[in-house]
Design a protein around this motif. Structure first.
Motif, PDB file in Angstrom:
ATOM      1  N   UNK A 112       0.816  -1.220   0.000  1.00  0.00           N
ATOM      2  CA  UNK A 112       0.000   0.000   0.000  1.00  0.00           C
ATOM      3  C   UNK A 112       0.849   1.270   0.000  1.00  0.00           C
ATOM      4  N   UNK A 113       2.149   1.116   0.286  1.00  0.00           N
ATOM      5  CA  UNK A 113       3.014   2.296   0.348  1.00  0.00           C
ATOM      6  C   UNK A 113       2.796   3.124   1.606  1.00  0.00           C
ATOM      7  N   UNK A 114       2.124   2.564   2.603  1.00  0.00           N
ATOM      8  CA  UNK A 114       1.906   3.295   3.851  1.00  0.00           C
ATOM      9  C   UNK A 114       2.992   2.927   4.861  1.00  0.00           C
ATOM     10  N   UNK A 115       3.483   3.918   5.635  1.00  0.00           N
ATOM     11  CA  UNK A 115       4.542   3.595   6.603  1.00  0.00           C
ATOM     12  C   UNK A 115       4.042   2.636   7.693  1.00  0.00           C
ATOM     13  N   UNK A 116       4.956   1.808   8.160  1.00  0.00           N
ATOM     14  CA  UNK A 116       4.610   0.812   9.182  1.00  0.00           C
ATOM     15  C   UNK A 116       5.247   1.175  10.522  1.00  0.00           C
ATOM     16  N   UNK A 117       4.422   1.126  11.571  1.00  0.00           N
ATOM     17  CA  UNK A 117       4.914   1.265  12.949  1.00  0.00           C
ATOM     18  C   UNK A 117       4.710  -0.068  13.637  1.00  0.00           C
ATOM     19  N   UNK A 118       5.728  -0.518  14.355  1.00  0.00           N
ATOM     20  CA  UNK A 118       5.595  -1.766  15.121  1.00  0.00           C
ATOM     21  C   UNK A 118       5.705  -1.424  16.600  1.00  0.00           C
ATOM     22  N   UNK A 119       4.636  -1.670  17.356  1.00  0.00           N
ATOM     23  CA  UNK A 119       4.708  -1.480  18.804  1.00  0.00           C
ATOM     24  C   UNK A 119       5.127  -2.813  19.409  1.00  0.00           C
ATOM     25  N   UNK A 120       6.389  -2.884  19.792  1.00  0.00           N
ATOM     26  CA  UNK A 120       6.966  -4.146  20.267  1.00  0.00           C
ATOM     27  C   UNK A 120       6.782  -4.242  21.779  1.00  0.00           C
ATOM     28  N   UNK A 121       6.008  -5.251  22.192  1.00  0.00           N
ATOM     29  CA  UNK A 121       5.682  -5.409  23.607  1.00  0.00           C
ATOM     30  C   UNK A 121       6.260  -6.681  24.185  1.00  0.00           C
ATOM     31  N   UNK A 122       7.102  -7.364  23.387  1.00  0.00           N
ATOM     32  CA  UNK A 122       7.693  -8.637  23.813  1.00  0.00           C
ATOM     33  C   UNK A 122       9.203  -8.529  23.891  1.00  0.00           C
ATOM     34  N   UNK A 123       9.772  -9.274  24.808  1.00  0.00           N
ATOM     35  CA  UNK A 123      11.229  -9.390  24.843  1.00  0.00           C
ATOM     36  C   UNK A 123      11.595 -10.489  23.852  1.00  0.00           C
ATOM     37  N   UNK A 124      12.286 -10.118  22.794  1.00  0.00           N
ATOM     38  CA  UNK A 124      12.607 -11.093  21.747  1.00  0.00           C
ATOM     39  C   UNK A 124      13.842 -11.898  22.169  1.00  0.00           C
ATOM     40  N   UNK A 125      13.646 -12.838  23.097  1.00  0.00           N
ATOM     41  CA  UNK A 125      14.751 -13.724  23.456  1.00  0.00           C
ATOM     42  C   UNK A 125      14.273 -15.172  23.415  1.00  0.00           C
ATOM     43  N   UNK A 126      15.197 -16.082  23.688  1.00  0.00           N
ATOM     44  CA  UNK A 126      14.885 -17.505  23.538  1.00  0.00           C
ATOM     45  C   UNK A 126      13.831 -17.977  24.539  1.00  0.00           C
ATOM     46  N   UNK A 127      13.688 -17.269  25.676  1.00  0.00           N
ATOM     47  CA  UNK A 127      12.658 -17.651  26.667  1.00  0.00           C
ATOM     48  C   UNK A 127      11.264 -17.548  26.054  1.00  0.00           C
ATOM     49  N   UNK A 128      11.092 -16.568  25.196  1.00  0.00           N
ATOM     50  CA  UNK A 128       9.743 -16.256  24.716  1.00  0.00           C
ATOM     51  C   UNK A 128       9.478 -16.690  23.274  1.00  0.00           C
ATOM     52  N   UNK A 129      10.530 -16.744  22.424  1.00  0.00           N
ATOM     53  CA  UNK A 129      10.299 -16.996  20.995  1.00  0.00           C
ATOM     54  C   UNK A 129      11.326 -17.952  20.411  1.00  0.00           C
ATOM     55  N   UNK A 130      10.890 -18.729  19.417  1.00  0.00           N
ATOM     56  CA  UNK A 130      11.822 -19.591  18.690  1.00  0.00           C
ATOM     57  C   UNK A 130      12.777 -18.693  17.899  1.00  0.00           C
ATOM     58  N   UNK A 131      13.950 -19.245  17.559  1.00  0.00           N
ATOM     59  CA  UNK A 131      14.924 -18.410  16.830  1.00  0.00           C
ATOM     60  C   UNK A 131      14.351 -18.011  15.470  1.00  0.00           C
ATOM     61  N   UNK A 132      13.551 -18.896  14.863  1.00  0.00           N
ATOM     62  CA  UNK A 132      12.940 -18.563  13.571  1.00  0.00           C
ATOM     63  C   UNK A 132      12.042 -17.347  13.701  1.00  0.00           C
ATOM     64  N   UNK A 133      11.187 -17.383  14.703  1.00  0.00           N
ATOM     65  CA  UNK A 133      10.247 -16.264  14.826  1.00  0.00           C
ATOM     66  C   UNK A 133      10.945 -14.968  15.195  1.00  0.00           C
ATOM     67  N   UNK A 134      12.041 -15.084  15.957  1.00  0.00           N
ATOM     68  CA  UNK A 134      12.811 -13.868  16.239  1.00  0.00           C
ATOM     69  C   UNK A 134      13.395 -13.307  14.957  1.00  0.00           C
TER      70      UNK A 134
END
Ligand code: UPG
Length: 379
Positions: A112-134
């Motif tokens: 769409x050509x619209x700017x993207x904002x990501x509100x990151x509310x997670x700690x992106x580490x191995x405790x919470x996410x697989x390495x793929x998803x990180x």
């Protein structure tokens, strides 16, 4: 400024409660697109914030999924991406509030050509996410997001350590309206009576029931406290953690705590309950990205104890505005509970100091202004 907010959840977690507060400022000109129906939609409707359920298919990007599964799910979400790209043309900004919203929002932003904002509310580490998803999250954020808002310094640090770009990040804490955290004494008394808490020393835990939120640590701690110390667990298993709920019930039975623990389920107004507590316990065993309940406890003028990891250490001045414990350490938690039980005056003084600091530093109006300024810079 017209904003298309995206959130994968129909349920009311901390990310959704915070988004409802942010989106409220834009209610005349925004749409919150959800990937599932539920209590979140109802809350947005009550607050007159436009909301639409964008798909009835569940999107298979799980925290523990591998690359093939993640890629497989991309083909199934193509219609959703195209639909969002079309809707986005009527808005100035796409604002993704969750990881799945980032995946879909990134591609819709590209189309769409619209700017993207990501509100990151997670700690992106191995405790919470697989390495793929990180990797997926970091690659999409780096490539497509003009701005990544993180809910604490700790969340930002984890993003950077996983390869995220520093120049697109900004820390904005969750904000609160202190006037909403003043309970009527009559409501507090009714609750104490209803749940048979009168005369007890009540430790409250307010969170979804999930292994990393650590309700089991509080149960363990109770065994090191006098009989009069009681716990209330407020919250539900929002994301299918039924096995953990069963474990908690079994733990209560095994430890003989049936008369000292109450499971109250999800409660839409936590304020009278928090006010009825003598202590609010936060017991996450993995780093907590922010920890809304800590500030909420402070605003209710109830002393708080929290696990010292992640964003939590940015919120609590130990010994002055609350107490910190080593994550997972039930004996340290029991020591804090017993200290508050034996020294109510000390606990009250700490709670008063915490109330003032929370009032000073975590105002919703300030959060809204910070976000608004950041968004305006993108246009
Ligand atoms: N809550 C209720 N009713 C209940 C139980 C909890 O309204 O029965 C509320 C609670 O008062 C709090 C929220 O639910 O406002 C839960 O907040 P929190 O535990 O901080 O949120 P999470 O669901 O874990 O969400 C993420 C992060 C968290 C961060 C939040 C907002 O994990 O660290 O604070 O997003 O950015």
């Amino acid at each position: 400024m017209k904003i298309l907010f995206l959130d994968q959840s129909g349920k009311l977690g901390g990310a959704e409660l915070s988004l409802a507060d942010v989106a409220y400022s834009y209610r005349e000109n925004c749409l919150v697109g959800l990937f599932a129906d539920g209590a979140f939609r109802q809350l947005l409707e009550r607050r007159k914030i436009p909301v639409k359920i964008l798909t009835n298919k569940s999107i298979n990007v799980k925290k523990d999924s591998g690359i093939l599964k993640s890629l497989g799910s991309f083909s199934s979400i193509t219609p959703l991406i195209l639909n969002i790209a079309k809707i986005a043309k009527k808005y100035d900004i796409i604002y993704a509030n969750t990881q799945k919203a980032l995946v879909v929002g990134a591609l819709a932003s590209f189309l769409s050509g619209r700017p993207l904002v990501y509100h990151l509310r997670d700690i992106l580490n191995a405790d919470h996410f697989s390495s793929t998803n990180r990797r997926v999250a970091i690659t999409l954020a780096n490539r497509f997001a003009s701005l990544v808002i993180t809910n604490s310094e700790a969340t930002r640090t984890a993003f950077l350590e996983s390869g995220g770009r520093l120049e697109i990040t900004q820390v904005v804490y969750n904000g609160f309206q202190p006037e909403n955290y003043q309970a009527e004494t009559s409501d507090v008394n009714t609750i104490k009576k209803q749940f048979e808490l009168e005369g007890k020393f009540v430790v409250g835990h307010f969170s979804r029931l999930s292994p990393w939120k650590g309700q089991h640590i509080l149960l363990e701690a109770l065994t090191h406290c006098p009989e009069n110390v009681t716990a209330i667990l407020v919250g539900d298993a929002l994301f299918g953690e039924q096995e953990y709920v069963e474990k908690l019930h079994k733990q209560v039975a095994d430890l003989g705590l049936q008369n000292r623990v109450k499971f109250l389920g999800f409660c839409s107004d936590v304020v009278p309950l928090m006010t009825a507590c003598n202590l609010v316990a936060h017991t996450s065993t993995s780093p907590e990205p922010f920890g809304r309940v800590i500030i909420e406890g402070m605003l209710c003028k109830t002393p708080i104890v929290a696990s010292a990891a992640g964003g939590v250490v940015e919120l609590v001045n130990p010994g002055k505005t609350g107490w910190l414990i080593t994550p997972g350490n039930s004996e340290e938690l029991a020591n804090v509970i017993n200290n508050c039980y034996q020294n109510p005056e000390l606990a009250a003084n700490v709670a008063t100091e915490a109330y003032h600091k929370a009032n000073e530093n975590f105002q919703l109006e300030q959060t809204r202004q910070q976000i608004d300024q950041l968004l305006r810079k993108l246009l």
